[in-house]
Motif scaffolding. Structure first.
Motif, PDB file in Angstrom:
ATOM      1  N   GLY A  93      -6.519 -15.701  -9.133  1.00 37.41           N
ATOM      2  CA  GLY A  93      -5.202 -15.088  -9.212  1.00 37.41           C
ATOM      3  C   GLY A  93      -5.185 -13.579  -9.311  1.00 37.41           C
ATOM      4  N   ALA A  94      -6.334 -12.898  -9.259  1.00 40.10           N
ATOM      5  CA  ALA A  94      -6.342 -11.440  -9.290  1.00 40.10           C
ATOM      6  C   ALA A  94      -5.583 -10.888  -8.096  1.00 40.10           C
ATOM      7  CB  ALA A  94      -7.773 -10.916  -9.302  1.00 40.10           C
ATOM      8  N   VAL A  95      -4.799  -9.818  -8.313  1.00 36.04           N
ATOM      9  CA  VAL A  95      -3.941  -9.265  -7.266  1.00 36.04           C
ATOM     10  C   VAL A  95      -4.048  -7.752  -7.264  1.00 36.04           C
ATOM     11  CG1 VAL A  95      -1.536  -8.888  -6.552  1.00 36.04           C
ATOM     12  CG2 VAL A  95      -2.263 -11.153  -7.292  1.00 36.04           C
ATOM     13  N   PHE A  96      -4.087  -7.186  -6.050  1.00 34.15           N
ATOM     14  CA  PHE A  96      -3.930  -5.740  -5.874  1.00 34.15           C
ATOM     15  C   PHE A  96      -2.864  -5.508  -4.817  1.00 34.15           C
ATOM     16  CE2 PHE A  96      -4.414  -1.891  -3.473  1.00 34.15           C
ATOM     17  CZ  PHE A  96      -4.484  -0.932  -4.463  1.00 34.15           C
ATOM     18  N   SER A  97      -2.041  -4.480  -5.031  1.00 38.88           N
ATOM     19  CA  SER A  97      -1.036  -4.127  -4.029  1.00 38.88           C
ATOM     20  C   SER A  97      -0.839  -2.623  -3.994  1.00 38.88           C
ATOM     21  CB  SER A  97       0.300  -4.806  -4.346  1.00 38.88           C
ATOM     22  OG  SER A  97       1.308  -4.362  -3.451  1.00 38.88           O
ATOM     23  N   PHE A  98      -0.935  -2.055  -2.797  1.00 38.31           N
ATOM     24  CA  PHE A  98      -0.558  -0.659  -2.555  1.00 38.31           C
ATOM     25  C   PHE A  98       0.582  -0.677  -1.553  1.00 38.31           C
ATOM     26  CE2 PHE A  98      -0.867   2.684   0.704  1.00 38.31           C
ATOM     27  CZ  PHE A  98      -0.473   3.771  -0.060  1.00 38.31           C
ATOM     28  N   GLY A  99       1.639   0.060  -1.840  1.00 34.76           N
ATOM     29  CA  GLY A  99       2.754   0.127  -0.906  1.00 34.76           C
ATOM     30  C   GLY A  99       4.078  -0.098  -1.589  1.00 34.76           C
ATOM     31  N   ASN A 100       4.979  -0.780  -0.884  1.00 39.54           N
ATOM     32  CA  ASN A 100       6.349  -0.929  -1.368  1.00 39.54           C
ATOM     33  C   ASN A 100       6.767  -2.381  -1.589  1.00 39.54           C
ATOM     34  OD1 ASN A 100       6.579   1.881  -1.013  1.00 39.54           O
ATOM     35  ND2 ASN A 100       7.243   1.617   1.115  1.00 39.54           N
ATOM     36  N   ARG A 101       5.919  -3.330  -1.227  1.00 36.79           N
ATOM     37  CA  ARG A 101       6.351  -4.719  -1.243  1.00 36.79           C
ATOM     38  C   ARG A 101       6.689  -5.211  -2.653  1.00 36.79           C
ATOM     39  NH1 ARG A 101       2.132  -9.250   0.372  1.00 36.79           N
ATOM     40  NH2 ARG A 101       1.778  -7.932   2.210  1.00 36.79           N
ATOM     41  N   ALA A 102       7.686  -6.113  -2.687  1.00 30.61           N
ATOM     42  CA  ALA A 102       8.033  -6.759  -3.948  1.00 30.61           C
ATOM     43  C   ALA A 102       6.905  -7.696  -4.347  1.00 30.61           C
ATOM     44  CB  ALA A 102       9.345  -7.524  -3.800  1.00 30.61           C
ATOM     45  N   LEU A 103       6.680  -7.810  -5.643  1.00 32.60           N
ATOM     46  CA  LEU A 103       5.547  -8.591  -6.124  1.00 32.60           C
ATOM     47  C   LEU A 103       5.998  -9.697  -7.062  1.00 32.60           C
ATOM     48  CD1 LEU A 103       3.024  -5.712  -6.959  1.00 32.60           C
ATOM     49  CD2 LEU A 103       2.964  -7.226  -4.985  1.00 32.60           C
ATOM     50  N   ASN A 104       5.340 -10.822  -6.910  1.00 31.28           N
ATOM     51  CA  ASN A 104       5.465 -11.899  -7.873  1.00 31.28           C
ATOM     52  C   ASN A 104       4.072 -12.160  -8.416  1.00 31.28           C
ATOM     53  OD1 ASN A 104       5.305 -14.899  -8.681  1.00 31.28           O
ATOM     54  ND2 ASN A 104       7.512 -14.475  -8.628  1.00 31.28           N
ATOM     55  N   LEU A 151      -1.713  -2.321   9.859  1.00 28.43           N
ATOM     56  CA  LEU A 151      -2.518  -1.579  10.836  1.00 28.43           C
ATOM     57  C   LEU A 151      -1.670  -0.835  11.849  1.00 28.43           C
ATOM     58  CD1 LEU A 151      -5.395  -4.166  11.479  1.00 28.43           C
ATOM     59  CD2 LEU A 151      -5.367  -2.208   9.914  1.00 28.43           C
ATOM     60  N   ASP A 152      -0.363  -1.026  11.816  1.00 25.03           N
ATOM     61  CA  ASP A 152       0.545  -0.301  12.703  1.00 25.03           C
ATOM     62  C   ASP A 152       0.813   1.061  12.094  1.00 25.03           C
ATOM     63  OD1 ASP A 152       2.597   0.742  14.237  1.00 25.03           O
ATOM     64  OD2 ASP A 152       3.675  -1.156  14.396  1.00 25.03           O
ATOM     65  N   ALA A 153       0.311   2.116  12.743  1.00 24.08           N
ATOM     66  CA  ALA A 153       0.441   3.467  12.192  1.00 24.08           C
ATOM     67  C   ALA A 153       1.880   3.951  12.192  1.00 24.08           C
ATOM     68  CB  ALA A 153      -0.442   4.434  12.972  1.00 24.08           C
ATOM     69  N   GLY A 154       2.774   3.236  12.873  1.00 21.98           N
ATOM     70  CA  GLY A 154       4.190   3.598  12.844  1.00 21.98           C
ATOM     71  C   GLY A 154       4.894   3.134  11.590  1.00 21.98           C
ATOM     72  N   ASN A 155       4.241   2.269  10.816  1.00 22.69           N
ATOM     73  CA  ASN A 155       4.807   1.761   9.580  1.00 22.69           C
ATOM     74  C   ASN A 155       4.115   2.406   8.381  1.00 22.69           C
ATOM     75  OD1 ASN A 155       6.480  -0.018  11.005  1.00 22.69           O
ATOM     76  ND2 ASN A 155       4.888  -1.616  11.036  1.00 22.69           N
ATOM     77  N   PRO A 156       4.770   2.399   7.214  1.00 24.77           N
ATOM     78  CA  PRO A 156       4.113   2.933   6.013  1.00 24.77           C
ATOM     79  C   PRO A 156       2.823   2.170   5.720  1.00 24.77           C
ATOM     80  CG  PRO A 156       6.459   2.619   5.609  1.00 24.77           C
ATOM     81  CD  PRO A 156       6.163   1.974   6.946  1.00 24.77           C
ATOM     82  N   ALA A 157       1.819   2.892   5.255  1.00 25.06           N
ATOM     83  CA  ALA A 157       0.542   2.261   4.909  1.00 25.06           C
ATOM     84  C   ALA A 157       0.753   1.264   3.781  1.00 25.06           C
ATOM     85  CB  ALA A 157      -0.473   3.328   4.503  1.00 25.06           C
ATOM     86  N   GLU A 158       0.018   0.151   3.853  1.00 27.44           N
ATOM     87  CA  GLU A 158       0.158  -0.879   2.841  1.00 27.44           C
ATOM     88  C   GLU A 158      -1.051  -1.797   2.896  1.00 27.44           C
ATOM     89  OE1 GLU A 158       4.071  -2.910   1.671  1.00 27.44           O
ATOM     90  OE2 GLU A 158       3.138  -4.394   2.989  1.00 27.44           O
ATOM     91  N   ILE A 159      -1.533  -2.199   1.731  1.00 27.39           N
ATOM     92  CA  ILE A 159      -2.594  -3.201   1.679  1.00 27.39           C
ATOM     93  C   ILE A 159      -2.374  -4.073   0.439  1.00 27.39           C
ATOM     94  CG2 ILE A 159      -4.197  -1.606   0.514  1.00 27.39           C
ATOM     95  CD1 ILE A 159      -6.490  -3.131   1.973  1.00 27.39           C
ATOM     96  N   PHE A 160      -2.550  -5.358   0.626  1.00 26.27           N
ATOM     97  CA  PHE A 160      -2.363  -6.350  -0.429  1.00 26.27           C
ATOM     98  C   PHE A 160      -3.600  -7.233  -0.455  1.00 26.27           C
ATOM     99  CE2 PHE A 160      -1.163 -10.636  -1.784  1.00 26.27           C
ATOM    100  CZ  PHE A 160      -0.487 -10.394  -2.967  1.00 26.27           C
ATOM    101  N   ILE A 161      -4.150  -7.474  -1.644  1.00 28.09           N
ATOM    102  CA  ILE A 161      -5.355  -8.296  -1.801  1.00 28.09           C
ATOM    103  C   ILE A 161      -5.100  -9.305  -2.932  1.00 28.09           C
ATOM    104  CG2 ILE A 161      -7.806  -8.293  -2.393  1.00 28.09           C
ATOM    105  CD1 ILE A 161      -7.980  -5.461  -1.268  1.00 28.09           C
ATOM    106  N   ARG A 162      -5.510 -10.536  -2.681  1.00 29.15           N
ATOM    107  CA  ARG A 162      -5.329 -11.580  -3.700  1.00 29.15           C
ATOM    108  C   ARG A 162      -6.521 -12.518  -3.687  1.00 29.15           C
ATOM    109  NH1 ARG A 162      -3.320 -16.848  -3.607  1.00 29.15           N
ATOM    110  NH2 ARG A 162      -2.422 -17.544  -5.608  1.00 29.15           N
ATOM    111  N   ASN A 163      -6.953 -12.922  -4.873  1.00 25.77           N
ATOM    112  CA  ASN A 163      -7.991 -13.931  -5.002  1.00 25.77           C
ATOM    113  C   ASN A 163      -7.314 -15.267  -5.276  1.00 25.77           C
ATOM    114  OD1 ASN A 163     -10.040 -15.700  -6.323  1.00 25.77           O
ATOM    115  ND2 ASN A 163     -11.346 -13.894  -6.052  1.00 25.77           N
ATOM    116  N   SER A 164      -7.438 -16.199  -4.330  1.00 27.23           N
ATOM    117  CA  SER A 164      -6.727 -17.468  -4.439  1.00 27.23           C
ATOM    118  C   SER A 164      -7.291 -18.368  -5.533  1.00 27.23           C
ATOM    119  CB  SER A 164      -6.771 -18.206  -3.087  1.00 27.23           C
ATOM    120  OG  SER A 164      -8.117 -18.472  -2.708  1.00 27.23           O
ATOM    121  N   LYS A 165      -8.506 -18.064  -6.004  1.00 33.19           N
ATOM    122  CA  LYS A 165      -9.130 -18.910  -7.032  1.00 33.19           C
ATOM    123  C   LYS A 165      -8.718 -18.490  -8.434  1.00 33.19           C
ATOM    124  CE  LYS A 165     -13.600 -20.681  -8.602  1.00 33.19           C
ATOM    125  NZ  LYS A 165     -15.076 -20.641  -8.399  1.00 33.19           N
TER     126      LYS A 165
END
Length: 840
Positions: free
Chosen positions: A786-797, A770-784
């Motif tokens: 295991g479905a995962v979505f990621s937009f941005g640059n983060r490393a993923l496992n 939510l900090d507009a000074g940083n690149p936009a990013e959103i990560f979503i995960r279903n803990s039950k």
């Protein structure tokens, strides 16, 4: 082990598929599609929509009566390796053959009526690749070889069945309605009017029912009434002004259909006079093939709704005896090949002008495709548009529900229209499309549609199963990629459980019957609106339409310093990404180019002037410093919607985040919590907005310009609607996260827990920058699951495996086609058909 194996296979495929990330900001492309063509198409920078592609030349580049084309894979255009056209009175050429892969060159020249040839144009080139959908039509000569020799011929493709109809029609389930409409027409006395052309439109309307009754029952009384209408008109002179195209269409319908059905009951003089009148009227609104306008116009609503079909029928009626009619028929055939069934640049099966106005085009869609298939012995339903049509009908307007909600008149019905269902019935009978079959069975209203009634009666032997489930592999969401829409359903077959999310960001822009609603969404549950665009389509261009229906403020998107999008193809958006699994449906819309000034088209300038409204900043029109507006939209199945907005401008602006509801919002401004309750359908909705910027939340049930009571239809209600605005303090950049939860039947609402930028709702974990000074990013995960979505640059496992992603891409790990799969994508741009700025 199954998941691990799936991942490895898809990774290998994706290594070839992922492309470099497109800059997430305003493009230098002024338009995706030109409103009126000024650029020859196709050229080197254009990717084709279909093979073979038409060659299109702007009308102002033709300097004489005709154009001649050459097309070759050799730049020197050798005679034995070049496709050459005869001189044509229009601005298009169809090769009528599949073009081989590789580079093609083309040019054109003007030819005057004496045969004098001008200089060749510059040589253009384009590339054909194997991934382009193929659909080829025979030449017009093939059509003409199969011309009917006798009358009736308008429905020549139904004649075999119609000849049998009178023997069985009394037992047909539609017989009662046929007779009812026919008898109502018999009771009229328009033929006795002292000025019959004053009531000719009413005659034309009644002739539709009379013609159907006559062709299906064979009873002469209906023919006599039609003949009485026509003979009254033949004794009078038509209005010389003839300025209304729908009026002309009604008159032409009457003349053509009486000539067709009653040919042997007319005298030679009457037939000759009808032919003379038809062309006298047609030249005002229909005989336009020499202008080069339709092949070069992205929208011409009335033409495709009616005038095209009527001109096609004039050609069919007289082409074997009248040179002008033959030319009209050839133009219609070539135009359909080049620009139909839906602009030529839309293969999606849905209508670029929205769901309300699809209804007005269904008759042309089925009639032209049926006629041309019959006349050429080629299946015109194999065009990509028709192959996608069944699924599109289902997803964009499901049974027992309002439509996805885009375009003029979209709000006018709470369930699919009879025309739409009748088109599905036609498709089901002709192709066996499983989506069309399911749709027809679920709605059961095709029999009330009188436009396709002759087809259903003549084709009684063409049937489909009375019970057939929706295909088991029906996806949760689909992407209308050419159109610029995404539709997602949580449970399409069970409307009581279905959450229906629709999104529009269209390369066709705003104007015509589309609205200024780029990057807007609508949400329905149990068939009714949760959040939906507002206003009422009572008039194409009055104050309410311009300010409170068509304007961006009426839609679930944003305003920039109170300013919206122009009514123009330059006010375009685009859906650049879409991923879909069993648990997550996602799309990314880019409306960075949509806030592009005022409407510059003469029609809209005239309409604003007539309504005495300025396109001023006070009224919400004008230039903005917007640089980036990217909206990420998710349906987290079955009942959570997430919206993540990236907003940037060249200077600080006020960001107005808009949400509209049929019911009043309960507002907790401190928590930025919005609650709406729908007692009739027994559910509630809660939307919560998060951002690092301060905002004030207001609502009103008043329109900027209310609908005119004088224009309201009798028997309909026009209640006020609620308009919520979250106004964020001025900034040059903002990030806004919105989480929407549905609570059915008084069940407990899933709790939303926030810790800084981390959010939890049930089994869903959401992390949004939510900090507009940083690149936009959103990560979503279903803990039950295991479905995962990621937009941005983060490393993923993912599932215990490190996944190397490209920067800025969107990655989804979910069940797709029955397997746990990783799908990664960057932006896919729409295919421009106009001028493209040089990269130099």
């Amino acid at each position: 082990m199954k998941r691990q194996s799936s991942i490895k296979i898809v990774l290998m495929l994706l290594a070839l598929a992922v492309t470099s990330l497109t800059l997430a900001q305003k493009s230098s492309l002024v338009r995706i599609h030109e409103n009126v063509r000024v650029t020859p198409y196709p050229q080197e920078e254009h990717a084709l929509y279909i093979n073979p592609s038409p060659l299109l030349v702007p009308a102002n580049m033709r300097t004489a009566e005709y154009l001649q084309f050459e097309l070759s894979q050799n730049r020197q255009f050798p005679k034995n390796k070049t496709i050459s056209s005869k001189p044509l009175p229009w601005c298009m050429f169809n090769p009528h053959k599949i073009l081989a892969n590789g580079t093609w060159y083309w040019r054109f020249r003007s030819v005057d009526k004496n045969g004098t040839k001008g200089a060749w144009s510059k040589t253009y080139n384009f590339t054909v690749t194997k991934d382009i959908p193929q659909f080829v039509t025979p030449t017009f000569e093939t059509f003409m070889k199969n011309m009917p020799k006798s009358y009736p011929r308008i429905y020549c493709f139904l004649e075999e069945g119609l000849k049998k109809a009178p023997k069985t029609i009394r037992s047909h389930p539609e017989y009662k309605d046929i007779i009812g409409r026919g008898k109502s027409a018999l009771k009229t006395n328009y033929e006795t009017d002292p000025q019959p052309y004053k009531v000719a439109a009413k005659m034309g309307s009644m002739a539709n029912h009379l013609y159907t009754a006559y062709r299906t029952t064979g009873e002469q009384i209906y023919a006599d009434k039609m003949l009485a209408y026509v003979r009254a008109l033949l004794k009078s002179e038509p209005d010389k002004k003839l300025t209304n195209d729908f009026y002309c269409g009604d008159v032409l319908f009457l003349f053509n259909h009486v000539y067709d059905a009653c040919y042997n009951q007319l005298t030679d003089d009457e037939r000759n006079l009808i032919e003379k009148r038809v062309f006298q009227i047609a030249r005002y609104h229909h005989n336009i093939q020499r202008k080069g306008s339709e092949e070069n116009h992205i929208f011409d609503n009335h033409y495709w709704q009616r005038a095209y079909r009527e001109m096609l029928q004039i050609g069919l009626m007289f082409a074997d005896k009248n040179a002008t009619a033959k030319e009209m028929l050839e133009y219609c055939y070539e135009l359909w090949t080049a620009r139909a069934p839906a602009s030529g640049f839309n293969r999606d099966g849905e209508w670029q002008n929205g769901h309300g106005y699809f209804n007005a085009n269904t008759k042309t869609l089925w009639y032209a495709s049926a006629l041309m298939s019959y006349m050429t012995k080629t299946d015109f339903l194999q065009h990509p548009f028709f192959k996608n049509l069944g699924k599109a009908l289902v997803y964009a307007w499901p049974p027992r529900s309002m439509s996805a909600g885009f375009g003029d008149g979209n709000e006018s019905s709470s369930f699919p229209s009879r025309q739409r269902v009748a088109l599905a019935d036609y498709l089901a009978r002709e192709t066996g499309d499983p989506y069309a079959i399911w749709y027809s069975n679920e709605n059961k209203t095709a029999k009330s549609d009188f436009e396709l009634r002759l087809y259903r009666i003549a084709k009684q032997d063409k049937t489909y199963p009375a019970v057939q489930p929706l295909p088991s592999d029906a996806p949760k969401a689909i992407w209308f990629q050419d159109l610029g829409e995404m539709i997602a359903h949580s449970n399409l077959p069970r409307y009581r459980e279905n959450l229906f999310l629709s999104f529009r960001s269209s390369s066709f822009g705003s104007g015509s019957h589309t609205l200024a609603d780029q990057n807007s969404f609508n949400l329905h549950f149990r068939g009714v609106p949760v959040y939906r665009s507002t206003g009422y389509y009572l008039n194409f261009s009055d104050a309410h339409n311009l300010l409170s229906y068509r304007h961006t403020r009426a839609h679930n998107t944003i305003l920039v310093d109170g300013i919206g999008q122009p009514f123009s193809t330059k006010g375009y958006g685009k859906v650049v990404r879409m991923l879909n699994g069993e648990n997550i449906s996602y799309c990314l819309g880019d409306a960075s180019n949509a806030y592009s000034g005022i409407s510059e088209y003469p029609m809209w300038i005239k309409n604003f002037k007539a309504a005495q409204i300025e396109q001023s900043t006070q009224n919400g029109f004008g230039e903005t410093p917007l640089k980036t507006y990217r909206r990420h939209l998710f349906l987290l199945h079955p009942d959570i919607v997430v919206i993540y907005d990236e907003l940037e401008a060249d200077k600080p602006v006020r960001w107005d985040w808009l949400l509209h509801s049929p019911v009043q919002f309960g507002i907790d401004e401190k928590k930025r919590l919005l609650t709406t309750v729908y007692p009739e359908k027994k559910f509630a909705a809660v939307a919560q907005i998060f951002s690092n910027s301060d905002c004030s939340i207001t609502q009103t049930d008043q329109f900027v310009s209310p609908p005119d009571p004088k224009k309201m239809r009798k028997g309909r209600s026009y209640p006020n609607q609620w308009h919520m605005t979250a106004s964020f303090s001025k900034s040059s950049a903002n990030r806004i996260l919105t989480v929407i939860r549905i609570r059915p039947d008084g069940k407990p609402l899933k709790e939303l827990i926030r810790k800084k930028n981390n959010f939890r709702v049930g089994h869903w974990e959401i992390n949004a920058e939510l900090d507009a000074g940083n690149p936009a990013e959103i990560f979503i995960r279903n803990s039950k699951n295991g479905a995962v979505f990621s937009f941005g640059n983060r490393a993923l496992n993912i599932a215990g495996t490190d996944y190397q992603r490209e920067k800025g891409t969107s990655v989804l790990y979910d069940v797709m086609d029955g397997d746990w799969t990783i799908h990664e994508m960057s932006d896919i741009e729409p295919l421009p058909t106009g001028a493209i700025p040089s990269k130099n």
